[in-house]
Design an enzyme around this catalytic site. Structure first.
Site, short mmCIF file in Angstrom:
data_model
loop_
_atom_site.label_atom_id
_atom_site.label_comp_id
_atom_site.label_asym_id
_atom_site.label_seq_id
_atom_site.Cartn_x
_atom_site.Cartn_y
_atom_site.Cartn_z
N LYS A 91 0.86 -1.19 0.00
CA LYS A 91 0.00 0.00 0.00
C LYS A 91 0.89 1.23 0.00
CE LYS A 91 -4.06 -2.01 2.16
NZ LYS A 91 -3.63 -3.39 1.87
N ASP A 125 -1.66 -2.13 -4.09
CA ASP A 125 -3.06 -2.18 -3.67
C ASP A 125 -3.71 -0.82 -3.90
OD1 ASP A 125 -2.80 -4.78 -2.73
OD2 ASP A 125 -2.68 -4.24 -0.61
N GLN A 154 -11.07 -0.71 -8.33
CA GLN A 154 -12.24 -1.03 -7.49
C GLN A 154 -13.54 -0.83 -8.27
OE1 GLN A 154 -10.81 2.07 -5.09
NE2 GLN A 154 -10.20 0.79 -3.35
N ARG A 177 -5.60 -6.18 -10.69
CA ARG A 177 -6.47 -6.92 -9.77
C ARG A 177 -7.78 -6.14 -9.72
NH1 ARG A 177 -4.70 -6.37 -4.05
NH2 ARG A 177 -3.23 -8.05 -4.43
N GLY A 181 -13.99 -3.21 -3.76
CA GLY A 181 -13.59 -1.98 -3.06
C GLY A 181 -14.01 -2.08 -1.61
N ALA A 182 -13.09 -1.69 -0.69
CA ALA A 182 -13.30 -2.00 0.73
C ALA A 182 -13.44 -0.77 1.64
CB ALA A 182 -12.12 -2.84 1.22
N HIS A 220 -14.89 -13.17 -3.25
CA HIS A 220 -15.39 -14.43 -2.70
C HIS A 220 -16.87 -14.56 -3.02
CE1 HIS A 220 -12.50 -12.32 -0.12
NE2 HIS A 220 -11.84 -13.45 -0.21
N ARG A 282 -11.96 -6.20 7.30
CA ARG A 282 -12.38 -7.59 7.05
C ARG A 282 -13.59 -7.96 7.90
NH1 ARG A 282 -9.14 -6.71 3.60
NH2 ARG A 282 -11.15 -6.13 2.77
P1 FDA Z 1 -18.77 -9.85 -0.52
O1 FDA Z 1 -18.27 -8.90 0.50
O2 FDA Z 1 -20.18 -9.68 -1.00
O3 FDA Z 1 -18.54 -11.31 0.01
C1 FDA Z 1 -19.04 -12.45 -0.65
C2 FDA Z 1 -19.09 -13.59 0.36
O4 FDA Z 1 -17.75 -13.90 0.77
C3 FDA Z 1 -19.80 -13.21 1.68
O5 FDA Z 1 -21.17 -13.44 1.60
C4 FDA Z 1 -19.10 -14.14 2.65
O6 FDA Z 1 -19.64 -15.43 2.55
C5 FDA Z 1 -17.69 -14.17 2.15
N1 FDA Z 1 -16.88 -13.13 2.79
C6 FDA Z 1 -16.44 -11.97 2.24
N2 FDA Z 1 -15.67 -11.28 3.10
C7 FDA Z 1 -15.63 -12.01 4.23
C8 FDA Z 1 -14.98 -11.86 5.48
N3 FDA Z 1 -14.21 -10.79 5.73
N4 FDA Z 1 -15.13 -12.81 6.42
C9 FDA Z 1 -15.88 -13.91 6.19
N5 FDA Z 1 -16.53 -14.12 5.00
C10 FDA Z 1 -16.40 -13.20 4.04
N6 FDA Z 1 -10.12 -3.82 -1.67
C11 FDA Z 1 -9.62 -2.59 -1.96
O7 FDA Z 1 -10.31 -1.59 -1.80
N7 FDA Z 1 -8.34 -2.47 -2.40
C12 FDA Z 1 -7.52 -3.56 -2.59
O8 FDA Z 1 -6.37 -3.39 -3.00
C13 FDA Z 1 -8.06 -4.84 -2.32
N8 FDA Z 1 -7.31 -5.97 -2.49
C14 FDA Z 1 -7.90 -7.21 -2.36
C15 FDA Z 1 -7.19 -8.37 -2.66
C16 FDA Z 1 -7.82 -9.60 -2.65
C17 FDA Z 1 -7.04 -10.83 -3.01
C18 FDA Z 1 -9.20 -9.69 -2.32
C19 FDA Z 1 -9.94 -10.99 -2.34
C20 FDA Z 1 -9.89 -8.56 -1.97
C21 FDA Z 1 -9.26 -7.32 -1.97
N9 FDA Z 1 -9.94 -6.17 -1.60
C22 FDA Z 1 -9.37 -4.93 -1.86
C23 FDA Z 1 -11.22 -6.27 -0.85
C24 FDA Z 1 -12.43 -6.20 -1.78
O9 FDA Z 1 -12.55 -4.91 -2.31
C25 FDA Z 1 -13.71 -6.52 -1.00
O10 FDA Z 1 -13.86 -5.58 0.02
C26 FDA Z 1 -13.71 -7.93 -0.39
O11 FDA Z 1 -13.14 -8.86 -1.27
C27 FDA Z 1 -15.16 -8.40 -0.13
O12 FDA Z 1 -15.86 -8.42 -1.33
P2 FDA Z 1 -16.34 -9.77 -2.09
O13 FDA Z 1 -16.17 -9.51 -3.55
O14 FDA Z 1 -15.64 -10.93 -1.54
O15 FDA Z 1 -17.89 -9.81 -1.86
#
Ligand code: FDA
Length: 301
Positions: A91, A125, A154, A177, A181-182, A220, A282
């Site tokens: 980061k 990132d 994102q 990647r 977005g988080a 995920h 997370r």
């Molecule tokens: P969603 O949040 O809808 O999750 C889908 C399902 O996955 C959930 O229903 C649950 O079952 C499971 N799940 C997801 N998160 C969980 C958790 N914390 N604990 C338990 N179960 C969980 N973001 C960003 O802004 N900048 C970045 O550089 C990155 N880098 C990055 C790298 C990698 C390898 C990943 C997988 C993700 C990121 N992210 C990120 C985070 C991303 O933006 C996002 O916030 C998370 O992946 C959660 O989104 P999902 O697409 O998984 O969907």
């Protein structure tokens, strides 16, 4: 997410740090480089690649940024020495972006140069929207200079479709990647509707993959993964044109399903003592967070 889980997620800053630490352990390899190496070895033995991240985004002094760069270099030496199948993710704020742009570039360049000596790829990132423009600027310059660098886009940002057009036009060997977005962003710049974020994710994946970019599909969410597989199938892409990426500690079963189907999978492995900010992001995304927090607050096992 149901209403109780949403409420607990929104009030995370009120949860004692000791409880956050306890229930977020699954998302972090541990405090030390030894912990990280052990976790990556396990991932590699399960036919998956890794990306290692040194935790440390919330810094306030130049010295901390230099220390973080030094830790990355120690980690790169271990990846090389132990022949781990891992690249690194970093980061820019952990390397000084919010203190001084040029100083940050000096730090990140040190890391990228060391990585390049061992043929290791470095992913930058993407952080909150105050960093987006600088991160893209830094990426374009660093990729041009070193050639072993990737970026993150994102899907929740309204600007992302324009950003990927710019990246496709200006970067060589573009490696992106894609994630939802988080960070908490205002509606003016980010889509808020979950379905719309997924639609935008699909749109961005399609543009990138049909224009020859390598894409790390980081999610995920089974629907997002299905969309990715559909695009890859429709475009008849080979298995080395993309990879899936997931976070350590989240849905191991889904990881195995993807690998068993013959796709490349990379697991994101953060480690270090500065785990708080990452852990809170997370936990807020964990659909069962309410139960974990309430049980721990009440001391129930
Ligand atoms: P969603 O949040 O809808 O999750 C889908 C399902 O996955 C959930 O229903 C649950 O079952 C499971 N799940 C997801 N998160 C969980 C958790 N914390 N604990 C338990 N179960 C969980 N973001 C960003 O802004 N900048 C970045 O550089 C990155 N880098 C990055 C790298 C990698 C390898 C990943 C997988 C993700 C990121 N992210 C990120 C985070 C991303 O933006 C996002 O916030 C998370 O992946 C959660 O989104 P999902 O697409 O998984 O969907």
């Amino acid at each position: 997410m149901n209403i109780i889980n949403k409420l607990v997620a929104q009030t995370m800053p009120l949860v004692p740090k000791s409880i956050v630490g306890k229930i977020s352990r699954r998302y972090i390899a541990g405090d030390s480089i030894e912990d990280a190496v052990r976790v990556v070895r396990g991932i590699n033995s399960n036919r998956m690649m890794a990306t290692l991240d040194v935790l440390g985004e919330d810094i306030s002094a130049r010295e901390e940024a230099s220390d973080n760069a030094d830790e990355y270099i120690r980690m790169l030496e271990r990846i090389d020495k132990e022949k781990l199948d891992s690249n690194v993710s970093l980061k820019l704020t952990a390397l000084g972006l919010k203190l001084d742009y040029d100083f940050c570039i000096e730090n990140v360049s040190r890391v990228i140069k060391r990585a390049k000596e061992s043929g290791i790829f470095v992913r930058i990132d993407m952080e909150d929207s105050t960093c987006t423009t600088d991160t893209i600027r830094a990426y374009l310059m660093l990729q041009k200079k070193y050639g072993n660098v990737g970026i993150v886009i994102q899907a929740y940002l309204r600007r992302s479709v324009n950003d990927i057009e710019k990246l496709l036009a200006e970067a060589e060997n573009l490696n992106v990647r894609l994630c939802k977005g988080a960070y908490v962003e205002p509606r003016a710049i980010a889509y808020k509707d979950r379905e719309l974020i997924k639609k935008n994710f699909s749109l961005l994946m399609k543009i990138l993959l049909s224009n020859g970019a390598y894409v790390g599909i980081a999610s995920h969410d089974e629907e997002v993964l299905w969309e990715g597989l559909k695009i890859v199938h429709d475009l008849k892409l080979p298995k080395d044109a993309y990879e899936f990426q997931m976070l350590v500690g989240v849905d191991k079963e889904l990881r195995d399903i993807i690998v068993d189907a013959g796709h490349r999978m990379r697991v994101y492995v953060p480690y270090g003592e500065k785990w708080y900010a990452y852990s809170v992001r997370r936990l807020k995304e964990n659909p069962e967070i309410g139960g974990y927090v309430i049980k721990n607050l009440l001391g129930i096992r």
